[in-house]
Structures are given as C-alpha cells and as structure tokens.
Motif scaffolding. Structure first.
Motif, PDB file in Angstrom:
ATOM      1  N   ASP A 426      24.603 -14.015 -16.283  1.00 16.06           N
ATOM      2  CA  ASP A 426      26.136 -13.958 -16.103  1.00 16.06           C
ATOM      3  C   ASP A 426      26.331 -12.433 -15.952  1.00 16.06           C
ATOM      4  OD1 ASP A 426      26.774 -16.614 -16.346  1.00 16.06           O
ATOM      5  OD2 ASP A 426      27.363 -16.381 -18.592  1.00 16.06           O
ATOM      6  N   LEU A 427      25.381 -11.676 -16.365  1.00 18.20           N
ATOM      7  CA  LEU A 427      25.897 -10.062 -15.963  1.00 18.20           C
ATOM      8  C   LEU A 427      25.535  -9.721 -14.663  1.00 18.20           C
ATOM      9  CD1 LEU A 427      24.515  -8.538 -19.382  1.00 18.20           C
ATOM     10  CD2 LEU A 427      26.762  -8.154 -18.270  1.00 18.20           C
ATOM     11  N   LEU A 428      24.293 -10.763 -14.114  1.00 19.39           N
ATOM     12  CA  LEU A 428      23.638 -10.359 -12.645  1.00 19.39           C
ATOM     13  C   LEU A 428      24.858 -10.777 -11.879  1.00 19.39           C
ATOM     14  CD1 LEU A 428      21.424  -8.970 -11.122  1.00 19.39           C
ATOM     15  CD2 LEU A 428      20.416 -11.176 -11.100  1.00 19.39           C
ATOM     16  N   ALA A 454      12.109 -14.386 -18.078  1.00 16.71           N
ATOM     17  CA  ALA A 454      13.622 -14.144 -17.685  1.00 16.71           C
ATOM     18  C   ALA A 454      13.699 -15.589 -17.047  1.00 16.71           C
ATOM     19  CB  ALA A 454      13.375 -13.231 -16.845  1.00 16.71           C
ATOM     20  N   ARG A 455      13.049 -16.303 -16.647  1.00 14.11           N
ATOM     21  CA  ARG A 455      12.897 -17.455 -15.493  1.00 14.11           C
ATOM     22  C   ARG A 455      13.062 -18.688 -16.671  1.00 14.11           C
ATOM     23  NH1 ARG A 455       8.456 -16.969 -11.076  1.00 14.11           N
ATOM     24  NH2 ARG A 455       9.329 -19.115 -10.871  1.00 14.11           N
ATOM     25  N   LEU A 456      12.147 -18.762 -17.667  1.00 11.44           N
ATOM     26  CA  LEU A 456      12.178 -19.934 -18.408  1.00 11.44           C
ATOM     27  C   LEU A 456      13.167 -19.890 -19.628  1.00 11.44           C
ATOM     28  CD1 LEU A 456       8.113 -19.802 -18.652  1.00 11.44           C
ATOM     29  CD2 LEU A 456       9.632 -21.538 -17.549  1.00 11.44           C
ATOM     30  N   ARG A 457      13.462 -18.895 -20.241  1.00 12.46           N
ATOM     31  CA  ARG A 457      14.571 -18.659 -21.439  1.00 12.46           C
ATOM     32  C   ARG A 457      13.755 -19.058 -22.788  1.00 12.46           C
ATOM     33  NH1 ARG A 457      18.742 -15.322 -21.063  1.00 12.46           N
ATOM     34  NH2 ARG A 457      19.693 -16.508 -22.786  1.00 12.46           N
ATOM     35  N   ARG A 458      12.477 -19.020 -22.782  1.00 13.45           N
ATOM     36  CA  ARG A 458      11.568 -19.477 -23.838  1.00 13.45           C
ATOM     37  C   ARG A 458      10.315 -18.582 -23.656  1.00 13.45           C
ATOM     38  NH1 ARG A 458       7.332 -22.180 -22.387  1.00 13.45           N
ATOM     39  NH2 ARG A 458       7.370 -23.744 -20.537  1.00 13.45           N
ATOM     40  N   GLU A 471      20.892 -21.892 -18.480  1.00 11.47           N
ATOM     41  CA  GLU A 471      21.882 -21.711 -17.415  1.00 11.47           C
ATOM     42  C   GLU A 471      21.867 -19.948 -17.162  1.00 11.47           C
ATOM     43  OE1 GLU A 471      24.392 -21.342 -21.154  1.00 11.47           O
ATOM     44  OE2 GLU A 471      22.773 -22.681 -20.603  1.00 11.47           O
ATOM     45  N   GLN A 472      21.353 -19.262 -18.180  1.00  8.88           N
ATOM     46  CA  GLN A 472      21.210 -17.829 -18.026  1.00  8.88           C
ATOM     47  C   GLN A 472      20.015 -17.392 -17.310  1.00  8.88           C
ATOM     48  OE1 GLN A 472      23.753 -15.653 -18.443  1.00  8.88           O
ATOM     49  NE2 GLN A 472      24.988 -17.338 -19.172  1.00  8.88           N
ATOM     50  N   ALA A 473      19.035 -18.097 -17.030  1.00  7.97           N
ATOM     51  CA  ALA A 473      17.744 -18.091 -16.391  1.00  7.97           C
ATOM     52  C   ALA A 473      18.043 -17.428 -15.043  1.00  7.97           C
ATOM     53  CB  ALA A 473      17.089 -19.148 -16.197  1.00  7.97           C
ATOM     54  N   LEU A 474      17.173 -16.389 -14.823  1.00  8.79           N
ATOM     55  CA  LEU A 474      17.033 -15.500 -13.353  1.00  8.79           C
ATOM     56  C   LEU A 474      16.218 -16.483 -12.535  1.00  8.79           C
ATOM     57  CD1 LEU A 474      16.764 -12.002 -14.720  1.00  8.79           C
ATOM     58  CD2 LEU A 474      18.793 -13.059 -14.336  1.00  8.79           C
ATOM     59  N   GLY A 475      16.580 -16.285 -11.284  1.00  9.23           N
ATOM     60  CA  GLY A 475      15.494 -16.715 -10.057  1.00  9.23           C
ATOM     61  C   GLY A 475      14.336 -15.692  -9.779  1.00  9.23           C
ATOM     62  N   HIS A 481      13.202  -8.133  -8.918  1.00 17.06           N
ATOM     63  CA  HIS A 481      14.138  -6.895  -8.558  1.00 17.06           C
ATOM     64  C   HIS A 481      14.514  -5.998  -9.702  1.00 17.06           C
ATOM     65  CE1 HIS A 481      18.169  -4.908  -7.685  1.00 17.06           C
ATOM     66  NE2 HIS A 481      17.598  -5.252  -6.188  1.00 17.06           N
ATOM     67  N   ALA A 482      14.649  -6.857 -11.005  1.00 18.67           N
ATOM     68  CA  ALA A 482      15.379  -6.181 -12.282  1.00 18.67           C
ATOM     69  C   ALA A 482      13.941  -5.340 -12.871  1.00 18.67           C
ATOM     70  CB  ALA A 482      15.682  -7.248 -13.174  1.00 18.67           C
ATOM     71  N   MET A 483      12.905  -5.504 -12.396  1.00 15.43           N
ATOM     72  CA  MET A 483      11.606  -4.865 -12.848  1.00 15.43           C
ATOM     73  C   MET A 483      10.988  -3.704 -11.793  1.00 15.43           C
ATOM     74  SD  MET A 483       9.692  -7.096 -15.732  1.00 15.43           S
ATOM     75  CE  MET A 483       8.748  -5.704 -16.557  1.00 15.43           C
ATOM     76  N   THR A 484      11.921  -3.518 -10.711  1.00 14.37           N
ATOM     77  CA  THR A 484      11.282  -2.737  -9.581  1.00 14.37           C
ATOM     78  C   THR A 484      12.372  -1.983  -8.986  1.00 14.37           C
ATOM     79  OG1 THR A 484      11.575  -4.744  -7.977  1.00 14.37           O
ATOM     80  CG2 THR A 484       9.346  -4.331  -9.082  1.00 14.37           C
ATOM     81  N   VAL A 485      13.184  -2.580  -8.277  1.00 17.42           N
ATOM     82  CA  VAL A 485      14.443  -1.836  -7.550  1.00 17.42           C
ATOM     83  C   VAL A 485      15.419  -1.364  -8.525  1.00 17.42           C
ATOM     84  CG1 VAL A 485      16.273  -2.084  -6.151  1.00 17.42           C
ATOM     85  CG2 VAL A 485      14.198  -3.302  -5.564  1.00 17.42           C
TER      86      VAL A 485
END
Length: 542
Positions: A426-428, A454-458, A471-475, A481-485
């Motif tokens: 949601d934040l992203l 981040a993708r699995l939520r587990r 539903e809060q999982a990231l692609g 992107h969130a660990m580089t850029v």
C-alpha cells in the motif's frame, strides 16, 4: 594496461540495469570503482585488453549491488554473542537450551556470564518475562537474554545483583522501565535500551580486535548473499576503533552508512557531538545520519498507539515529552543531518511524520526516513506518501506474526489493527519511497530472504505457513528496486549509485538465476555467483 581499459568485465550475461534509458544489456565493464561501459558484448569488449579480467557471464544475471536498508552490524555483533534462542517455542525448550549452554559453555560465555539472543516472547507460554523462569537452571551464573526485537531483555537474579539493580529505576526522559513486582523487586524484564544498559554495562565487552575480526567475518557472510552495502542504524562504543582497524587492513568489503543513536535526554552538547561526527569514515564507510526512536515495540508494550493494546500498554512515546524529539530532529536537520526515526505504532508514525514532513530533504539530497511502520490505518498511508519522507520496512518481520492473529503481536493489537500489518504494498502504490532491509540481527541478513519475504509475505523456507496479508506482497521488480535504487535515493546518491549505468559506482550482484523471473518460493536459495564492491570482487562462488 591502458588507462582507458577495464579492470573487470562480465560478458554474455543478462544485465538488469534498472536504468530506464537502457533497461537490459548483456555486458558491463568496470574500472577504478566506476562502471565504464554497459551494453552488448561487442561494446564492452572494446573496453578490454590483455590485462582485463573477463568473466564469462553465460547463464548469470547481473543487477545493481544489493543494499540492506536497515542493519545493525556493530550492535548485532554484540547482541549475537551467546546461545541462539530463536528456535525455542516453549518455556521448557528455553530452559533446556540454557541448561545445555551452562553445561557445555560453548566457548560463548564471558567471565562466567551466560548470554542469549533471539528469544521470542511467544515462547514464554503467555507469561511475561521473569527471572524465575530461568534462575534454577543457571547454577548461579549471571545471564542476560535479549528478546528477538532487541528492545527488551531478561536478566537473571545474579545478573541483576552484579549490575546493582535492586528496585525501580527512574527514566524521566523516556518510557524505559526496569519492570518490578508489586513489592518493588525487579522481575528481570528490562524494557528499552536505557534499562537494558544497566545490566549490559556489567557484561565484559569484546575488545576492538575481537570486534574487528567479527565484523570482517560478518561482512564476508553478507557479501555471499549478494549484499554490497547497508544502512547501519547504530554506531556503538568500540565501533569506530574496529572500523578504523579494518580500514588499515583494507578489509572493509561493504559500503556502510552509519547513523549513531540519539537517545532521550540528549541535550545541546550531545547534538553538537552527533553533528561533528558526520562525515567520519573511510573509503567505503562513513557516518551520515542520526537514528532516533519515537517508540519501542508492540510485543513489549512499549510502542505508541492511538489506543492501548489489550494489556492497557503501548500508550506513550519513547521521548517524554515528545516535543523534545521534535526539537532534536529540527536541530539535526538544521545542521544538514539526515535522520532515521524508529516508529512502529500508529501514533508514533503519525507524530514523526508531522515533524519530518516540513523539513524536506537535506542539502546533500538525503531523505529523512521512518523505520518499521508496523501498523497503519489508511489515512496514515496517504499522509505518508504526501510527506516525502522515506518508508524503511523489513518484510522478514512478518515471520513473528501469524495470519490467524494468535501470536503475541497480533493479540496485543487486536484484529483490526493487526490487519494493518506491514503495509509495504500500500505504501509503494500510494507513492512513498520504499526501502527494504532485514534489521539484522532481528531477522536474518540474507538479502535473498528479504526479497523473497517481500513477495511471499511469509518465511521463504516455511511453505506450510499461511501468508500474512498477501495483498501487501511486492512484485519481483518492486522488491529489487527497494534494495538497489531506493537505498541510493534515500541516501541522496541516486545520481551515482543504485543502477548499472556508466559513471555509477561499480557495485554489482551476480546471480546464477534471474531474481525477476525465478519463483518467489525458490528465490532465497539461488546461488550468488559473484559480489562486486567498488570494482573489487569480494565474493565469488567456487
């Protein structure tokens, strides 16, 4: 070698540049710590000569170097001394682990002290931490056990005696607490750093050489998971001498950006000292920021919530009154210092946002940021995105909660607030700048596990675990992107780091499989073929 030729080149790979101008390539060349060519094999080969090291990248995938947005390398080295208690699920297992450690020693005790870390409060059988749970299996030894979140500890009777802690202790500037029974005797539970430090100072600490050796090993282990850098959210005593010793040995193998702590009670002189410390560093590490705390943790009842938890706790900010935090942040920002604020509860996040949003970026371009953001209503998500403040989150923390809300964290919050857990997606989607990290040693530093969580939520190695708010999982691309850029942007370094682009820093992670296409269930186990920091290979499989 020609001064124009490359030191190192990777050819025949898949290169995810994360550069919109050229998102894909097959080769990359590095010279003197800088990327000097990105393109197809022919373009990059033209930058090579007989002395260039050419790596056959066939079957590999190159990405910008991974950066952990929130780690504690120095404090973590201190905290993870002793026995790992993270596998204990019941009071009986805890007692058995301590009894075995007492019998064997394991080479981990210091001057007779028994140390432990990673203790999950869910393992206490619904009881609050109390020294009576452990005293009788210690054979009189002093023991200090740090809970999994690092914000509380359990001390044995002998440990309290050696530290001179005999009753309640006042902390007028914060909500730290030496928990006592109705008769005023300490139970052994120590909430937040000011209380923990009362006993920690009685424990012999490693010297600078020991700490330096430990940090060197730790960085090598982190490099092996693909990490090229980290935003270090502390700088404890002993950290600077250890880092300087490693610098002399040319043994720093990660870019580390340190933010020393500013605790409640820090006055003008203390703030001046923190400002003066900025810029201290070496070739790959520097002090660039300050870490503050707006609250504690939900599990310990020290978060700051708009409404109390089920025990009537988590009702106050860590700074008393909170206006002192606001003054400290403004003073640091006025001196050009970027701040990182630990804020977990909804009231803590809201208050911190109100103070940070008007400040804007620092002159260096670095963003002020908020760490953790564990529970937040919809209006706070919108407010966050509009603030320009960076959101720093740790998806691996979801492993300490359960989808059915039967865990301590969820029980304290209740269903409605527990359903607002770790809203990375949601934040992203709302437009916030999202940075991901591990919070090691609270969760494992393995960068692949952070991406997978981040993708699995587990937890990635628990396939039977029900995901927490999937539903809060990231692609895959969002997580990368969130660990580089994103870490480069929040540090004000987006113009020279975080992408595979000519002129950017030569920090690369080379995978044996594609982190953007491999199933999330397999991501945590893909091999890191090579990790390159400042143009140097710091890890190479095989």
């Amino acid at each position: 070698m020609s001064r124009h030729s490359a030191d190192l080149a990777v050819l025949g790979a898949t290169v995810h540049t994360l550069d919109a101008d050229r998102p894909r390539a097959t080769a990359v060349a590095l010279r003197g710590g800088t990327i000097v060519a990105v393109g197809d094999d022919a373009e990059v080969r033209a930058m090579c000569d007989a002395r260039t090291r050419i790596v056959d990248g066939t079957g590999t995938v190159v990405t910008p170097g991974l950066t952990d947005g929130h780690i504690h390398p120095v404090t973590g080295m201190m905290m993870t001394q002793g026995v790992d208690l993270s596998g204990c699920r019941t009071p009986g297992q805890l007692r058995a682990a301590l009894a075995e450690e007492r019998r064997s020693g394991g080479g981990r005790a210091r001057d007779g002290w028994l140390l432990g870390f990673g203790l999950d409060p869910n393992a206490l059988g619904g009881s609050a931490p109390h020294r009576r749970l452990i005293d009788d299996v210690l054979d009189g030894a002093p023991a200090l056990l740090t809970l999994f979140d690092g914000h509380a500890a359990l001390a044995s009777t002998r440990a309290l005696e050696l530290a001179g802690v005999t009753g309640p202790v006042g902390f007028p500037d914060s909500t730290a607490q030496v928990v006592c029974d109705p008769d005023g005797h300490p139970t052994g539970e120590l909430r937040e750093e000011p209380a923990k430090s009362l006993v920690e100072r009685a424990v012999p600490e490693p010297d600078a050489d020991e700490l330096a050796a430990g940090l060197r090993t730790l960085m090598a282990r982190m490099n092996a998971t693909g990490l090229t850098g980290g935003h270090a959210m502390d700088l404890r005593d002993g950290g600077l001498p250890a880092l300087r010793a490693l610098e002399e040995q040319d043994a720093v193998t990660m870019r580390l950006r340190f933010a020393p702590w500013c605790q409640p009670g820090t006055g003008e002189e203390g703030l001046r000292e923190l400002v003066a410390l900025q810029g201290t560093g070496g070739r790959l590490w520097k002090v660039d920021g300050v870490k503050l705390f707006m609250d504690g943790t939900i599990d310990n009842g020290t978060a700051w919530l708009h409404e109390p938890d089920c025990h009537g706790e988590s009702t106050r900010p860590f700074w008393l009154p909170p206006e002192k935090y606001a003054r400290a942040v403004r003073a640091l920002a006025g001196a050009g210092v970027p701040t990182a604020t630990h804020a977990i509860g909804d009231a803590a996040v809201s208050y911190a946002l109100d103070q940070l949003a008007p400040l804007g970026a620092t002159p260096s371009g670095a963003r002020h940021r908020i760490e953790h953001i564990e529970t937040a209503p919809d209006e706070l998500i919108r407010k966050f995105a509009a603030s320009g403040v960076a959101a720093s989150m740790q998806p691996s923390h979801a492993q300490y909660t359960l989808a059915d809300h039967s865990d301590n964290w969820s029980t304290r919050l209740g269903d409605e607030r527990a359903d607002r857990a770790f809203r990375c997606g949601d934040l992203l989607r709302a437009g916030a700048l999202l940075v991901l990290g591990s919070d090691w040693p609270i969760a494992h530093f393995d960068a692949r596990e952070v991406l997978a969580s981040a993708r699995l939520r587990r937890p990635p190695h628990e396939p039977g675990r029900v995901p927490v708010r999937p539903e809060q999982a990231l692609g895959a691309a969002e997580a990368l992107h969130a660990m580089t850029v994103a870490p480069a942007q929040v540090a004000g370094e987006g113009d020279r780091a975080g992408r595979v682009r000519v002129g950017h820093r030569a920090d690369l992670t080379v995978f044996a499989a594609d982190p953007l296409t491999v199933p999330a269930t397999e991501l945590a186990d893909i091999l890191v073929r090579m990790t390159v920091v400042d143009g140097r290979v710091v890890h190479e499989a095989g």
